[in-house]
Write an enzyme that holds these catalytic residues in place. Sequence first.
Site, short mmCIF file in Angstrom:
data_model
loop_
_atom_site.label_atom_id
_atom_site.label_comp_id
_atom_site.label_asym_id
_atom_site.label_seq_id
_atom_site.Cartn_x
_atom_site.Cartn_y
_atom_site.Cartn_z
CG ASN A 68 -1.78 -1.00 1.45
OD1 ASN A 68 -1.53 -2.04 2.04
ND2 ASN A 68 -3.45 -0.74 -0.26
CE1 TYR A 77 -0.23 4.49 -5.98
CE2 TYR A 77 -0.82 5.34 -4.22
CZ TYR A 77 -0.66 5.17 -5.03
OH TYR A 77 -2.56 5.45 -5.99
CB VAL A 124 0.72 6.60 2.78
CG1 VAL A 124 0.39 5.12 3.65
CG2 VAL A 124 2.80 6.11 3.36
CB CYS A 125 -1.92 4.55 -1.62
SG CYS A 125 -4.06 4.17 -2.29
CB ILE A 126 -4.56 4.25 4.25
CG1 ILE A 126 -3.95 5.03 5.09
CG2 ILE A 126 -3.66 2.54 4.29
CD1 ILE A 126 -3.39 4.32 6.29
#
Lengths: 167, 581
Positions: free
Chosen positions: A83, A85, A90-92
């Site tokens: 999660n 990149y 951070v991609c949440i």
Amino acid sequence: MAPKSTAQKRLLKEYQQLCKDSPPGIIAGPVSEDDIFLWECLVEGPPDTPYENGVFPATLTFPKDYPLGPPVLKFNPPLLHPNIYADGTVCISILHPPGEDPNQYERPEERWSPVQSVEKILLSVMSMLAEPNCESGANVDACKLFRDNRQEYDNQIRQHVMKSLGL
Amino acid sequence: MSEEGSIDYDFDEDEASDFSFESDYDDQNDNMIDTPIESPKDKTDISKLAKFKKWTTKEFINENFINAAVKLQNLQLPQCNLEDLLIMLHQLKWQSEEVINNYYDNYDKLMNDCGIPKVKNNVIKEKLEYSCPICCEEYDNIKTFQLSCGHEYCINCYHSYLKTQLTNGQLIRCIDTSCNLTIPHLLTQEIFDLFSQDVRDPAQDFFEVPTANSKYAHNMLLSSAARSYINSKKSKYKWCPAPDCENLVELVDNYALHLDNDDDDFDEYLSDEESTLLDPSTNNVKDKSKSPSVDRPIDISLTPIVSCGTDHQFCYNCQYENHLPCPCNIVRSWIKKCKDDSETANWIEANTHNCPKCLNSIEKNGGCNHMTCRTCNYEFCWICFKEWSIHGSQFFKCNNFDKSEKDAIELNQKQKRVSLQRYLHYYKRFAVHESSMKGDMKALDKINQRMESFMSEQSKQNLSNLSWTDVQFLKDAFKALTNGRKTLKWSYCFGFYMKELIFAEVFEQTQEHLNRVVEDLSKIVEEINDKKNNDRSTELIMKNKKALISLTNAVTKGQQSLIQCAESGLKEERLKFDLSI
């Protein structure tokens, strides 16, 4: 000193709160007093995961309309994780701006709202480290590795941890 | 609006592959419209393919959202209040049956999903000394808001929160993410109203009997819900493309069955229809294997031109202004041509050469053939494009001159130049009419204002026996003028793609005629609007009344005959397009 904006006031307040009583494994604060919109934080790797014993530095960049919009969290150096990149961002779901979930697969309590806080974001990140979510992966290579070759995945992360500790 | 003219397509239940056409006489809805191109009665009345219904956003909300809730309350679910019903409908995407089913099958889950608590206690409070946990302001005196969950925040934060949430058109919940409660539609508006600057004109509401609908009349959340609902059903609803127009058009009837996906399907459907309709020998069976690109006459009377509530005509297919006499595919190709810079590229191709080394474009505007590239300093011969050094020191002794090669290049350039000129010829006229149309709009506004003040002056002083109907001709004149210009504008696009056949001359003559009357009409309007004639504008209007009326008629007629000329020409294949241009 110029009068403070809502975002500045709120960030100061959160900083105070975090200084007084910060949850274990998390340290966060503004990089300098001149720019309260840029924070630096350290996240400890959760125990019983390959990230254990690691301390991961990251930056938090807040928008001017904070807390209406969420900040951007970026690990520096980047961290191998489904999660996160490749550049460390951070991609949440908690970090997604409002109205950006057309599929409605994110539960409302996980989404950004002005009542969330830096503390809650960093706690979510710790649980993200412990439990990657491959369904909406940001780093496809990490997803693959996590799913198909868990041992190699664990190994690579342990190496990263060792390197970051200078061992 | 003619009732007899509308045709419904119906699938025959028994033989699904057959179409049957029947006229629809029970036209109850008075805002049903047909494709407005009138075709003579003796022609096949197939030209009116589909039925459309116009909506304003407000009407749409009233009918589909509020009335749906009122109906539910009156008939199926009288135990619920309107507020909750609206929330349930909103949650279940405005499907009444879903609400009823879920209400009886799964009541607890429905209430939970909708965020409707058992006991309601939503309050906007006035508070002394309040510290808001979101914005961290210490207020001496502030309004706060909380739903029944008791999550209390200051009204400023709630307002900004509502604004950010409004965009996606969904129900708005409590700010606290762990809390699922919904803020009812009326309350969201109440909070917005606390911050809105413009107070609604009480006189405007005076005549309205307070009903459910008027209470929700200006609800921003419902408007946003309507927008996202309509946008999610693109094949059924189309917004009017005119700027600032909030009206939409709905495609009514089973015609819509074929339009589930995108525009291309629509096209194909149209052309398939045409082919079956125009050729009775094809047994009315839809032959999917037949390629849609087969050369066959184009019938522009099938173009689904619709009109939104306020006289903006547009093509339902392209969602672009009324582009008759051009068929949709020509319009698409024209717009693409104008948009991308293909013609700039053409000009460069026609008038420049590339430096043989660095490929930079060079335009030679004089001087000798010994060229030195400004960018890379490469020296070459303009005639043969080879290095200059091999030419020695003597000018104009190009040993490498190859005539045939040179001729080919020149021919190519010449062709490009001609094609460019041709494009510019048509584009210039297209663009001129477009910009004149904008100018006309402005003039219309001015004249309208002036007439209004003139009329009110007259009625105040009881001087005049003029009534509004007497000056209606002015409005008509403008409508005719803009419509005429629009048709003219598109006729140049038509002309650009038109093959040079004999009948093309007839088309051009008709075009010329329309051009003339439009310019005549425009001239009078301009004269009236001239600053010099500021004082006598009303006088001028009255003086030119006769001319205006007759020119208005001439323009309308000219416009119709141009479209008809194109229509019949295309149908009988005396006019043809060349899309390869």
